[in-house]
Every structure is written in C-alpha cells, then in structure tokens.
Scaffold this motif. Structure first.
Motif, PDB file in Angstrom:
ATOM      1  N   TYR A 216      55.735  46.256  40.633  1.00  0.00           N
ATOM      2  CA  TYR A 216      55.414  44.905  41.076  1.00  0.00           C
ATOM      3  C   TYR A 216      55.951  44.608  42.475  1.00  0.00           C
ATOM      4  O   TYR A 216      55.509  43.672  43.126  1.00  0.00           O
ATOM      5  CB  TYR A 216      55.967  43.884  40.090  1.00  0.00           C
ATOM      6  CG  TYR A 216      55.483  44.094  38.678  1.00  0.00           C
ATOM      7  CD1 TYR A 216      54.216  43.666  38.280  1.00  0.00           C
ATOM      8  CD2 TYR A 216      56.279  44.741  37.733  1.00  0.00           C
ATOM      9  CE1 TYR A 216      53.761  43.877  36.993  1.00  0.00           C
ATOM     10  CE2 TYR A 216      55.830  44.957  36.439  1.00  0.00           C
ATOM     11  CZ  TYR A 216      54.579  44.518  36.076  1.00  0.00           C
ATOM     12  OH  TYR A 216      54.130  44.736  34.789  1.00  0.00           O
TER      13      TYR A 216
ATOM     14  N   TRP B 249      49.968  46.825  45.616  1.00  0.00           N
ATOM     15  CA  TRP B 249      49.205  45.602  45.859  1.00  0.00           C
ATOM     16  C   TRP B 249      48.127  45.830  46.914  1.00  0.00           C
ATOM     17  O   TRP B 249      47.044  45.225  46.861  1.00  0.00           O
ATOM     18  CB  TRP B 249      50.140  44.474  46.276  1.00  0.00           C
ATOM     19  CG  TRP B 249      51.050  44.077  45.157  1.00  0.00           C
ATOM     20  CD1 TRP B 249      52.396  44.234  45.093  1.00  0.00           C
ATOM     21  CD2 TRP B 249      50.664  43.476  43.916  1.00  0.00           C
ATOM     22  NE1 TRP B 249      52.894  43.779  43.895  1.00  0.00           N
ATOM     23  CE2 TRP B 249      51.848  43.301  43.152  1.00  0.00           C
ATOM     24  CE3 TRP B 249      49.455  43.076  43.367  1.00  0.00           C
ATOM     25  CZ2 TRP B 249      51.844  42.742  41.873  1.00  0.00           C
ATOM     26  CZ3 TRP B 249      49.453  42.513  42.090  1.00  0.00           C
ATOM     27  CH2 TRP B 249      50.631  42.355  41.362  1.00  0.00           C
TER      28      TRP B 249
ATOM     29  N   THR C 198      45.304  47.758  45.135  1.00  0.00           N
ATOM     30  CA  THR C 198      44.717  46.878  44.122  1.00  0.00           C
ATOM     31  C   THR C 198      43.837  45.811  44.767  1.00  0.00           C
ATOM     32  O   THR C 198      42.722  45.538  44.306  1.00  0.00           O
ATOM     33  CB  THR C 198      45.819  46.218  43.277  1.00  0.00           C
ATOM     34  OG1 THR C 198      46.597  47.233  42.637  1.00  0.00           O
ATOM     35  CG2 THR C 198      45.231  45.310  42.212  1.00  0.00           C
ATOM     36  N   ALA C 199      44.339  45.211  45.862  1.00  0.00           N
ATOM     37  CA  ALA C 199      43.551  44.184  46.552  1.00  0.00           C
ATOM     38  C   ALA C 199      42.307  44.793  47.199  1.00  0.00           C
ATOM     39  O   ALA C 199      41.221  44.200  47.170  1.00  0.00           O
ATOM     40  CB  ALA C 199      44.411  43.487  47.605  1.00  0.00           C
TER      41      ALA C 199
ATOM     42  N   PHE D 137      39.881  45.250  44.517  1.00  0.00           N
ATOM     43  CA  PHE D 137      39.426  43.941  44.034  1.00  0.00           C
ATOM     44  C   PHE D 137      38.258  43.429  44.871  1.00  0.00           C
ATOM     45  O   PHE D 137      37.215  43.036  44.340  1.00  0.00           O
ATOM     46  CB  PHE D 137      40.586  42.950  44.072  1.00  0.00           C
ATOM     47  CG  PHE D 137      40.241  41.570  43.587  1.00  0.00           C
ATOM     48  CD1 PHE D 137      40.463  41.216  42.264  1.00  0.00           C
ATOM     49  CD2 PHE D 137      39.701  40.627  44.441  1.00  0.00           C
ATOM     50  CE1 PHE D 137      40.135  39.943  41.806  1.00  0.00           C
ATOM     51  CE2 PHE D 137      39.370  39.356  43.994  1.00  0.00           C
ATOM     52  CZ  PHE D 137      39.589  39.017  42.676  1.00  0.00           C
TER      53      PHE D 137
ATOM     54  N   LEU E 249      47.270  47.506  35.142  1.00  0.00           N
ATOM     55  CA  LEU E 249      47.140  46.419  36.104  1.00  0.00           C
ATOM     56  C   LEU E 249      45.960  46.646  37.043  1.00  0.00           C
ATOM     57  O   LEU E 249      45.240  45.710  37.409  1.00  0.00           O
ATOM     58  CB  LEU E 249      48.437  46.293  36.918  1.00  0.00           C
ATOM     59  CG  LEU E 249      49.677  45.865  36.123  1.00  0.00           C
ATOM     60  CD1 LEU E 249      50.924  45.999  36.992  1.00  0.00           C
ATOM     61  CD2 LEU E 249      49.532  44.429  35.628  1.00  0.00           C
ATOM     62  N   PHE E 250      45.764  47.907  37.430  1.00  0.00           N
ATOM     63  CA  PHE E 250      44.679  48.267  38.347  1.00  0.00           C
ATOM     64  C   PHE E 250      43.329  47.970  37.709  1.00  0.00           C
ATOM     65  O   PHE E 250      42.455  47.347  38.317  1.00  0.00           O
ATOM     66  CB  PHE E 250      44.813  49.756  38.679  1.00  0.00           C
ATOM     67  CG  PHE E 250      44.057  50.201  39.898  1.00  0.00           C
ATOM     68  CD1 PHE E 250      44.327  49.667  41.142  1.00  0.00           C
ATOM     69  CD2 PHE E 250      43.089  51.191  39.799  1.00  0.00           C
ATOM     70  CE1 PHE E 250      43.648  50.098  42.272  1.00  0.00           C
ATOM     71  CE2 PHE E 250      42.401  51.628  40.921  1.00  0.00           C
ATOM     72  CZ  PHE E 250      42.682  51.088  42.157  1.00  0.00           C
TER      73      PHE E 250
ATOM     74  N   SER F 230      42.804  44.122  37.228  1.00  0.00           N
ATOM     75  CA  SER F 230      42.388  43.434  38.450  1.00  0.00           C
ATOM     76  C   SER F 230      40.936  43.756  38.782  1.00  0.00           C
ATOM     77  O   SER F 230      40.195  42.905  39.283  1.00  0.00           O
ATOM     78  CB  SER F 230      43.295  43.830  39.618  1.00  0.00           C
ATOM     79  OG  SER F 230      43.098  45.185  39.974  1.00  0.00           O
TER      80      SER F 230
ATOM     81  N   ILE G 139      38.808  41.606  36.510  1.00  0.00           N
ATOM     82  CA  ILE G 139      38.861  40.212  36.938  1.00  0.00           C
ATOM     83  C   ILE G 139      37.909  40.006  38.120  1.00  0.00           C
ATOM     84  O   ILE G 139      37.200  39.000  38.200  1.00  0.00           O
ATOM     85  CB  ILE G 139      40.300  39.806  37.310  1.00  0.00           C
ATOM     86  CG1 ILE G 139      41.155  39.675  36.044  1.00  0.00           C
ATOM     87  CG2 ILE G 139      40.309  38.485  38.080  1.00  0.00           C
ATOM     88  CD1 ILE G 139      42.608  39.370  36.310  1.00  0.00           C
ATOM     89  N   SER G 140      37.880  40.986  39.028  1.00  0.00           N
ATOM     90  CA  SER G 140      36.956  40.881  40.162  1.00  0.00           C
ATOM     91  C   SER G 140      35.509  40.963  39.690  1.00  0.00           C
ATOM     92  O   SER G 140      34.624  40.317  40.268  1.00  0.00           O
ATOM     93  CB  SER G 140      37.250  41.969  41.200  1.00  0.00           C
ATOM     94  OG  SER G 140      36.975  43.256  40.701  1.00  0.00           O
TER      95      SER G 140
ATOM     96  N   ALA H  34      39.489  42.743  30.896  1.00  0.00           N
ATOM     97  CA  ALA H  34      40.780  42.462  31.530  1.00  0.00           C
ATOM     98  C   ALA H  34      41.873  42.294  30.469  1.00  0.00           C
ATOM     99  O   ALA H  34      42.988  42.816  30.617  1.00  0.00           O
ATOM    100  CB  ALA H  34      40.675  41.207  32.399  1.00  0.00           C
TER     101      ALA H  34
END
Length: 472
Positions: free
Chosen positions: A16, A22, A25-26, A29, A153-154, A157, A160-161, A319
């Motif tokens: 985290y 991040w 991941t972003a 996303f 988490l990957f 996300s 979610i996208s 998700a």
C-alpha cells in the motif's frame, strides 16, 4: 541474463506504500476504462444498426475485430516484454493509447462503423502490447508471497474501471446521442407483432436509425484525457531490467516461442491453468457484454444507460470477488476458490438462461437478472485471481513475458471464439423465436469442462524457494 528478484526493500515494504504498485494500477485503470467505455459505445451503435436491419451480427464482428490483434501479436509482444524492460513497454503503450484515442475522435464524429471497427482493432493492438508487460512486471516488482495481495488489488481496480467504463458509456451515449434508442425500441415492437407486419416494423426501425452523430465525439475527449493520466501514472513505476536483453528473434516468437512451448508442455499444471483461463474468457466474452446487451436492450426493453449499469453490475461483482480472493488466499494459491468460482459461475449462467412465461422477460426478471450478474461476477473474481497468481509464480524468470503472452493468446483465442459463437448462435436463436437469454446457457455449456475436469492443488508461497503443495 536472469532478472534479479524483487529487492529486500520491496519484500518488506507494504504494498500500500509502494508508488510502483499505485503507478501500474492507475495506468491499468485508465486503460481498461478507455477500452470498455469506447468499445461499449461502439457495441451500442452496433445494436442500433442491427435493430435497423443493417446486420444482426455486428456485436460479434466487433468482438472478433478487437480480439484479432491478440491472436496475431500476443506471442511477439511477449517476446518484446522479455527482450526489453517491461516498464519501457508500458510507457510506449501509454503513448500509443493517446494517439489511438485521438484517432477515435474521428470515428465518433461520423459514427462510421467500419472506421469505429478500425479504431477497435488499434485498441486491440495496444492492449496486446500492454498485457504481457503489465502482468509480467508484477513478479519483478513484488515477491511471490506478495503476489496474492497485489493481484487481488490489481484485478479489483481493473474491474472497478470496467464498472465505471460500462456505466459511463451508457449514460454518455444516451445523453450525447439518444436517437439510436428509438431504433431499438422499434425492433422491440417487432418481437410482439405478427410475422406479416414485421417488415413494417423494420421500416420504422430504419427510419429511427441514427443519421446524426450529435455530440458523441465529445466522448473521445474523455478517453484522451484518461490516456494522458495513464501515461503520467506509468512514470511512477520502478525501473526494471530486461529479462533477456540479448535474446535472438526466432520465427516461433510470432506465435509462441518454441522454448516457451517446451516450458509449458513440461509444466502440466501451468499449461492446465492457461487452458482454464482461455475457457473462462471464452465464456466471459460471450456473456460480457454481448449477451447482456442483447438481453437488456432487446429482451427486457431497458435503456442503453440501464443496460450499461446492468453490465457494470457484473464488474462490481468481480471486484468483490477479487477482494475476497485476495483475503482468502493469504500468500498462497487457494485451489478451493478456483473450484468454487467455476461451479458458482456455472450455476449462475444456468439460472440466467431460464426462460419466462411472460413475453419480453426472463424467469429472474430484470432485477433478478441484475443480481444474477453480480453473483456471476463474484464467482469470476474468486476464480480468476488465484489463477493469475499461479501463472505468475510458476512462469520461469526468463520466460515470464512470453508465458504471459501465451496466456494473453489463450485468453483471446477464447474471446475471439466467443465472437464467432455469437455470430452463429444469435441469428439461430432469433430466427427460431428463442429468447436472447439462452446465450447464458451457451456460456454454461462451454464452462462445463472446467467444472468437471479442472481440479488443481493448493500451494503456499514464500519470499524464496519453490511453492509447497498442500493437500485439499
């Protein structure tokens, strides 16, 4: 040259608090949002055109065109991701995405379906390049023990996208270009009237078909902005060396490197995992969003916005399943989650396929169908996260990019097949008066071999050494 394992700093650093996590991941996303946002709007255009009598198979054609680059390029892109730094590949892919989204602007200006399909093909090329690098870099940035958390988490996300991309596509399409809904509604009327008046209803649908793209081109501005944000996010990823920078090109790299073939053949659990993901994506490609669009728009009579929200419900469920898969894995490959996910998806597909005695409905109804799709998503998340971890952990260091490329190839063979299945099955269902929700039953049929025959063993991972197989 062997790629060094993740540093001791990354091994002891919380995921985290890791900027690389991040960043990647972003970057993913924004890419996945763009893929689903753009592709779903194109599919809505296809449904409207089919309702106007242009073609009943445009959705299947769109799926095939988007999948084709993965079949043609996954092997070579896997080769590139081992030859070069995976971070460099990711940055190149993000720059290409900005250009492609700019080209997509012209497609939305005209709503010319062949040009929209051309942009879909370019998006497939981009994703084929991005996939092996984004998944292959995770074992280089994190230890095997961290991979269940990272992948959970990957994947969460990512879906979610997908939720946001699908939901926003329906809302934006309805707001910026509402006319096609009239064509779909006219086609819905044709379902309820006698055969002899079907031609008249078709003429109404043609008259209602879109001739003015309206302001739909503004959707591309969203895509371009998110592509720029994705490029910025990717710059936060730690630099990683190339896995095999002096590797010579072999013609087999265009499809599947011959050395990688031997690796897969000699590691039957890894090969079985790849085949199982291919079957999973064949089922998913048929259901999501092709069958959902047919059922939502033509069978349940929902608007494009509501149909997009219903499709997004599946992503919402995935998700949730990804988070559960992460929490229940705890540093290991949990084979029980894979088996539960496969059985749960099969049951959900059967329930969604059940016919109704009422016209223009399903046995579950609109609300029940939406809830069934959420359940389907939860089971899909439980199924996919452990398999992703298993493949990454078992792929040899020097072959990670090419093994991930092989996984992409297997997955997109499945998705490509789903487009062909849709092209064949959907007209048969329509011509014989069957409801579109029977497409869910076709998906269940293709998933059945996984339910019956894929029974992997659980494994525990540590920061060093081989995984330990657990009795189930």
């Amino acid at each position: 040259m062997q790629t060094p394992p993740p540093s001791s700093e990354s091994a002891h650093k919380s995921v985290y608090r890791d900027l690389s996590f991040w960043g990647i991941t972003a970057a993913q996303f924004f890419t996945v949002f763009n893929d689903n946002f753009y592709k779903q709007i194109v599919l809505f255009v296809c449904v409207a055109a089919a309702a106007a009598g242009d073609s009943a198979g445009l959705q299947g054609q769109a799926t095939i065109i988007f999948s084709l680059p993965f079949l043609l390029m996954s092997g070579f892109c896997g080769y590139l991701s081992d030859l070069m730094s995976k971070r460099t590949i990711i940055l190149i892919a993000k720059v290409a995405e900005i250009v492609i989204m700019g080209v997509g602007l012209f497609g939305f200006l005209t709503l010319n379906i062949p040009f929209l399909f051309f942009v879909l093909f370019l998006m497939g090329v981009h994703s084929a390049l991005f996939g092996p690098a984004k998944y292959g870099i995770l074992p280089e940035l994190f230890t095997d023990r961290q991979l269940p958390t990272v992948n959970g988490l990957f994947q969460m996300s990512m879906f979610i996208s997908i939720i946001l991309g699908l939901a926003c596509s329906g809302i934006v399409k309805t707001y910026l270009n509402p006319e096609p809904a009239a064509a779909v509604n006219a086609a819905q009327v044709a379902v309820d009237i006698p055969v002899e008046t079907a031609e008249a209803a078709a003429n109404v649908a043609v008259q209602a078909a879109p001739t003015d793209p309206g302001a739909i081109w503004m959707a591309s501005l969203i895509c371009i902005l998110l592509a720029v944000l994705g490029l910025i996010s990717a710059t936060f990823i730690r630099k990683t060396p190339a896995a095999k920078p002096k590797m010579k090109f072999d013609p087999s790299d265009l499809i599947l490197n011959k050395e990688t073939r031997k690796v897969l053949w000699n590691n039957r659990p890894l090969l079985a995992a790849l085949v199982s993901t291919s079957v999973f994506w064949a089922t998913g490609g048929l259901v999501y969003p092709q069958a959902i669009n047919e059922v939502g728009l033509l069978q349940l009579g929902l608007s494009e916005a509501m149909t997009g929200m219903m499709a997004a419900g599946t992503g919402f469920g995935i998700a949730i399943g990804c988070v559960l898969g992460m929490l229940l894995s705890k540093g290991r490959f949990n084979a029980r989650l894979v088996r539960f996910g496969a059985i749960g998806m099969f049951i959900g597909l059967i329930l969604l396929a059940l016919p109704s005695f009422k016209p223009n409905s399903t046995l579950l109804g609109a609300t029940g169908t939406a809830l069934g799709l959420v359940w389907l998503g939860i089971c899909a998340g439980l199924y996919s996260v452990p398999l992703q971890v298993f493949i990454q952990a078992h792929a040899p260091t020097e072959h990670k990019g090419r093994v991930i490329g092989a996984m992409n190839l297997a997955n997109w063979i499945g998705i490509f097949s789903s487009g062909g299945i849709f092209l064949i099955i959907n007209p048969i269902l329509k011509s014989n008066g069957f409801s579109p929700n029977l497409l869910f039953g076709v998906g269940a049929f293709f998933l059945l071999p996984v339910v019956l025959f894929y029974w992997p063993k659980s494994e525990v991972y540590s920061d060093k050494g081989l995984p330990t197989v657990l009795p189930d």
